[in-house]
Structures are given as C-alpha cells and as structure tokens.
Design an enzyme around this catalytic site. Structure first.
Site, PDB file in Angstrom:
ATOM      1  N   LYS A  65       1.041  -1.435  -0.151  1.00 19.62           N
ATOM      2  CA  LYS A  65      -0.736  -0.180  -0.373  1.00 19.62           C
ATOM      3  C   LYS A  65       0.964   1.137   0.086  1.00 19.62           C
ATOM      4  CE  LYS A  65      -1.779   1.766   3.830  1.00 19.62           C
ATOM      5  NZ  LYS A  65      -1.590   3.156   3.874  1.00 19.62           N
ATOM      6  N   ASN A  66       1.479   1.693   1.010  1.00 26.16           N
ATOM      7  CA  ASN A  66       2.527   2.061   1.248  1.00 26.16           C
ATOM      8  C   ASN A  66       3.737   2.298  -0.052  1.00 26.16           C
ATOM      9  OD1 ASN A  66       1.276   3.376   3.188  1.00 26.16           O
ATOM     10  ND2 ASN A  66       3.088   2.567   4.454  1.00 26.16           N
TER      11      ASN A  66
ATOM     12  N   CYS B 259      -5.448  12.775  13.773  1.00 24.99           N
ATOM     13  CA  CYS B 259      -5.245  12.010  13.253  1.00 24.99           C
ATOM     14  C   CYS B 259      -5.221  10.753  14.082  1.00 24.99           C
ATOM     15  CB  CYS B 259      -5.162  10.965  11.639  1.00 24.99           C
ATOM     16  SG  CYS B 259      -3.401  10.498  12.293  1.00 24.99           S
TER      17      CYS B 259
ATOM     18  N   ASP C 279       4.924   1.422  11.948  1.00 22.01           N
ATOM     19  CA  ASP C 279       3.768   0.409  11.721  1.00 22.01           C
ATOM     20  C   ASP C 279       3.348  -1.069  11.860  1.00 22.01           C
ATOM     21  OD1 ASP C 279       3.123   2.843  10.079  1.00 22.01           O
ATOM     22  OD2 ASP C 279       3.487   2.211   8.004  1.00 22.01           O
TER      23      ASP C 279
ATOM     24  N   ARG D  39      -8.416  -0.194   4.875  1.00 21.83           N
ATOM     25  CA  ARG D  39      -7.785   0.756   4.187  1.00 21.83           C
ATOM     26  C   ARG D  39      -6.307   0.226   3.629  1.00 21.83           C
ATOM     27  NH1 ARG D  39      -5.897   5.314   7.856  1.00 21.83           N
ATOM     28  NH2 ARG D  39      -4.866   5.527   6.211  1.00 21.83           N
TER      29      ARG D  39
HETATM   30  C1  UD1 Z   1       4.502   7.198   6.515  1.00 18.82           C
HETATM   31  C2  UD1 Z   1       3.142   5.794   6.624  1.00 18.82           C
HETATM   32  C3  UD1 Z   1       2.966   5.500   7.345  1.00 18.82           C
HETATM   33  C4  UD1 Z   1       4.256   5.254   8.354  1.00 18.82           C
HETATM   34  C5  UD1 Z   1       5.288   6.143   8.540  1.00 18.82           C
HETATM   35  C6  UD1 Z   1       6.269   6.416   9.585  1.00 18.82           C
HETATM   36  C7  UD1 Z   1       2.694   6.309   4.008  1.00 18.82           C
HETATM   37  C8  UD1 Z   1       1.491   6.594   3.049  1.00 18.82           C
HETATM   38  N1  UD1 Z   1       2.461   6.805   5.581  1.00 18.82           N
HETATM   39  O1  UD1 Z   1       3.380   8.130   6.837  1.00 18.82           O
HETATM   40  O2  UD1 Z   1       2.654   3.946   6.918  1.00 18.82           O
HETATM   41  O3  UD1 Z   1       3.601   5.407  10.069  1.00 18.82           O
HETATM   42  O4  UD1 Z   1       5.346   6.948   7.363  1.00 18.82           O
HETATM   43  O5  UD1 Z   1       6.983   5.074   8.884  1.00 18.82           O
HETATM   44  O6  UD1 Z   1       4.296   5.333   3.394  1.00 18.82           O
HETATM   45  N2  UD1 Z   1       6.825  15.252  10.028  1.00 18.82           N
HETATM   46  C9  UD1 Z   1       6.573  16.526  11.145  1.00 18.82           C
HETATM   47  N3  UD1 Z   1       6.513  17.707   9.810  1.00 18.82           N
HETATM   48  C10 UD1 Z   1       5.878  16.495   8.071  1.00 18.82           C
HETATM   49  C11 UD1 Z   1       5.707  15.797   7.972  1.00 18.82           C
HETATM   50  C12 UD1 Z   1       6.239  14.607   9.255  1.00 18.82           C
HETATM   51  O7  UD1 Z   1       7.485  16.687  12.107  1.00 18.82           O
HETATM   52  O8  UD1 Z   1       6.018  18.386   7.694  1.00 18.82           O
HETATM   53  C13 UD1 Z   1       6.307  13.519  11.492  1.00 18.82           C
HETATM   54  C14 UD1 Z   1       4.824  13.413  12.143  1.00 18.82           C
HETATM   55  O9  UD1 Z   1       4.519  14.147  13.081  1.00 18.82           O
HETATM   56  C15 UD1 Z   1       5.758  12.428  12.564  1.00 18.82           C
HETATM   57  C16 UD1 Z   1       6.817  11.787  11.831  1.00 18.82           C
HETATM   58  O10 UD1 Z   1       7.465  13.135  11.626  1.00 18.82           O
HETATM   59  O11 UD1 Z   1       5.715  12.368  14.297  1.00 18.82           O
HETATM   60  C17 UD1 Z   1       6.859  11.062  11.010  1.00 18.82           C
HETATM   61  O12 UD1 Z   1       6.123  10.628   9.853  1.00 18.82           O
HETATM   62  P1  UD1 Z   1       6.517  10.658   8.196  1.00 18.82           P
HETATM   63  O13 UD1 Z   1       7.113   9.837   7.838  1.00 18.82           O
HETATM   64  O14 UD1 Z   1       6.334  12.142   8.160  1.00 18.82           O
HETATM   65  O15 UD1 Z   1       4.878   9.851   8.085  1.00 18.82           O
HETATM   66  P2  UD1 Z   1       3.738   9.956   6.912  1.00 18.82           P
HETATM   67  O16 UD1 Z   1       4.634   9.779   5.780  1.00 18.82           O
HETATM   68  O17 UD1 Z   1       2.821  10.445   7.393  1.00 18.82           O
END
Ligand code: UD1
Length: 418
Positions: free
Chosen positions: A22-23, A117, A306, A398
C-alpha cells in the site's frame, strides 16, 4: 458498518501470499500526475486507500482506464484540476502526496491540510518548507495549503529536521520536474522511497543516493508515463509473521521480501520464535512459547512504527515484561486500552508501554481505532480464548487486502458481518 467475528485459539497453518505494498503504490499513483499519458501499474492491492487515491486522481482530471486483476491503467494526459478536497484528505492522509506533483505539473495546488488523526497531530510543515525552498509560494487558507509556482520549481538543498516518509516522497516528486538539482538531506530510507526513486528514474529523472539519507535529484523537462510492478507489502507480511507466532502456528509466507523485515525478524528470533527466511519466503514455526523483548520504533531501517501495535499484541502473551517505546508518533498506543479489555497487562507512560505477559487473553467486543491498531486487535483475538467482535473494520480495509479470506485459508475462525 462491517464487523469481524473471531473465535480465538486456532493455531494458523498453511501458506499465505502477500499483496502489493500500500505505502509503495500510493506515492506511485501520485507520481503519475507528473506524466502525461498511459501509466501501467501492476501488483496493486485492492485496499480502500488505493480506491481513495484513484478517486482523488479522477477529481484532478486523470482517467482510470482499467483496473483488471492487479493492474491499473491510468491516463494522465488531461490532468487539469489542482484541488485535493477535505473529504478525501481527511479519510486518507497520504492524499497530501499530490501536493508536490501538482505544483510541479500545473504550477498550482490546493490541498486540504489533513489535520489531526488517531495517531497524533502529523503536521506538514516540512513538506511546505521544502516546496518553498524550491520557489513555491505557499499560503494556508481556510484549512487548505494553497501553493503557486507559475514559473516552475527550482532545485535547492533541503534539510529535513525530522525524517518524514511522505515529505521525502513529495519533494522527490516535485524535484523530478524542477529545474536543476535538488539535494534532500536527512531523507527517509524506506524501501517505498527507494522504489519511488527508481521508478522516477525510469521515467526520466536522474536520481542518486536513494536508500541513504542524502538523495540527489536532477529534474527533467518531462517524464515518460510510468510502468512498474509494486513490491510486496512488508507490513502485511509482518502482520502474518506475528499472526503465526501468536497462535503457535506454522505458516509459510510467500511473495515477500525478507530483507525488508529484518528488524522484526530479529526481534521474533530474540523472543525465541523460529523464523526462517528463504528466497521471497518466510516460514514461522511457533508453539513452544516465546519470551518478551523490548522494542523501540525508528525510521527505516529501525523497527517500523507500523508494526508496533501488532508487536504489542504479541507481547501481551509473552513470558516476562516488554518495554515498547514509540519514537515516531506521539499518540500511537490507542490499541493498548482495547488489549487491556482482553486481559492484557499494559501500563502506559508517555511514549513508553510496559507490557507484562499474561497466560491468556479473553475474547471481547473491540473497537478498531486506526489501521495498524485494528490489525493488532485481530491478532490478539486470534490468540484469545472465546469470541471477539471487532467493529469499525473499515480501518483495517484501508490497508489489508482480503484479510479475513487469507486468515480463513490458514484455518482461523473469522467471519465478516455487514
Ligand atoms: C508514512 C507511512 C505510515 C508510517 C509513517 C512512519 C505512507 C503513506 N504512510 O507516514 O504508514 O506510519 O510513514 O513510518 O507511507 N512530521 C513533521 N512534519 C512534517 C511531516 C512529518 O513533524 O511535515 C513528523 C510526524 O508528525 C511524525 C514523523 O515526522 O512524528 C514521521 O512522520 P512521516 O514519516 O511523515 O509519516 P507519514 O509519511 O505521514
């Protein structure tokens, strides 16, 4: 709303094949926006998030020509809208992956902010800062990120304060059509990021360093349509590994990439569970009990957040005490309260969970709260004595393709009611 009814206590036995990741597919679908023509993607799992992303792409002007078997053909020659509305982004945060591609392709984008979320605030500041560094003007207007780059984006050096997976993907996609060189520092190293870089490379961008924390992208004037096959889902494979272990079963997992699961495999082996890796296969033999291990989640190649909830389910029936530290998200222990209702002994202290193994869990009515939390409840229910009824199953749909069908094939007593 669907519910899953599970009668626990059945050791799982047999063979299960893993679906496409999925990811990995979500960023690839977003990346089709960078191209103009027919994109052919196979190995696509039929999960809700994929259908949500297809709906979003359709709203932007792309046309789904077919989705037969596991192959999607999507025509992006008429992409002309630039708005990702709140109702789609709020059901799937990964919708934010269209921000970079839209700015690069159309010079404008309006993408709803995902907001909080179930697992935490999950801001997008790093996506925004990076796109601004590439020359986009970005404003927050009524809950939307509104971006403009009429003259296109320019390469730049961008440092991520925190490792972010979708942030790295978004900026890599934007950079693939930007003018000049972009250097992403402290970039994510997940297999899904490496795959996206390789696919963008085949489409015509020059990308180096994927898999390390510095990715260098030379933008192209145009990208060819994408043709690729999605690799197997490491989180689904990990969930089945744990399902076999928690039920004391004997399961062969096929169509998987053991190298993507090293952190989990090491932990299971440390717990005394027999795991054998083959060529694209994994075999788990349980049944002799297992002991508690400590887990700390980290960006890849560390232990994946995850798989934290599923691992916690396993630790509830391990011998001894386990300390689980969640380092990636601030609020990702929603499953702990539900597991406790099944008799688990869990104490939470901020980002840390202390799990004392109990002899047995008992079935209960349970509520799924997010995707991976619901997987952990299914695992606990498979091991528990008696019946569990899990509601809000749409969370699990999902990201897991036909989970109850696959489990039934392994001998689980699980059924879905509408
Ligand atoms: C992706 C995965 C999700 C997984 C996560 C961490 C997808 C579609 N989803 O989510 O399944 O749980 O990686 O491995 O691939 N953060 C910030 N600012 C930003 C962006 C992120 O502070 O602009 C922080 C987030 O709050 C979190 C951390 O960075 O604490 C990691 O998040 P991130 O890697 O961005 O998760 P996702 O990409 O949303």
């Amino acid at each position: 709303m669907d519910k899953l009814i599970i009668e626990g206590g059945q050791p799982l036995k047999g063979t299960v094949g893993i679906s496409g990741a999925k990811n990995a597919v979500l960023p690839i679908l977003a990346a089709t926006l960078l191209t103009s023509g027919k994109n052919i993607i196979s190995g696509v799992p039929r999960v809700r998030d994929v259908f949500t992303m297809i709906r979003l792409l359709s709203e932007l002007g792309a046309k789904l020509e077919s989705f037969e078997g596991d192959t999607i053909v999507i025509d992006t020659s008429k992409v002309n809208h630039s708005e990702a509305p709140y109702d789609l982004v709020s059901t799937m945060r990964a919708s934010c992956l269209v921000l970079g591609p839209l700015l690069a392709r159309l010079g404008q984008a309006k993408v709803s902010l995902p907001g909080g979320c179930a697992i935490g605030a999950r801001p997008m500041d790093l996506h925004i800062k990076g796109l601004e560094a590439m020359g986009a003007r970005i404003e927050l207007v009524q809950g939307y990120i509104q971006g403009a780059a009429e003259k296109g984006l320019n390469g730049n050096r961008i440092y991520f304060d925190t490792v972010t997976v979708t942030g790295t993907a978004n900026l890599m996609m934007a950079a693939a059509l930007a003018d000049g060189e972009t250097i992403l520092e402290n970039a994510a190293r997940e297999p899904e990021i490496i795959f996206l870089a390789d696919v963008l490379g085949q489409a015509g961008a020059k990308i180096a360093g994927q898999g390390s924390d510095v990715i260098i992208i030379q933008g192209a004037a145009a990208l060819k349509p994408i043709e690729c096959r999605i690799f197997p889902d490491r989180i689904e494979a990990g969930t089945f590994l744990i399902a076999a272990a928690i039920t004391g079963g004997d399961v062969e997992i096929t169509h998987c990439v053991p190298q993507h699961l090293e952190a989990l495999i090491h932990k299971l082996q440390e717990a005394g569970i027999h795991v054998e890796a083959g060529d694209g296969t994994l075999r788990v033999k349980g049944g002799n009990g297992f002991k508690s291990v400590n887990v700390k989640t980290q960006p890849h190649p560390g232990f994946p957040t995850d798989l934290q909830a599923q691992t916690m389910a396993l630790m509830t029936v391990a011998e001894g005490q386990s300390i689980i530290v969640e380092n990636v998200f601030e609020n990702r222990f929603m499953h702990a309260a539900e597991l406790s209702r099944m008799g688990a002994d869990i104490v939470l202290d901020g980002h840390t969970a202390i799990v004392k193994g109990v002899a047995e869990l008992s079935g209960a009515p349970l509520m799924a709260t997010d995707l991976r939390a619901s997987a952990s409840l299914v695992l606990a229910a498979l091991a528990a004595k008696g019946e569990s009824v899990i509601s809000r199953v749409y969370h699990i749909d999902r990201g897991y393709e036909g989970i109850e069908k696959k489990l039934v094939k392994l001998g689980a007593k699980i059924r879905r009611i509408k």
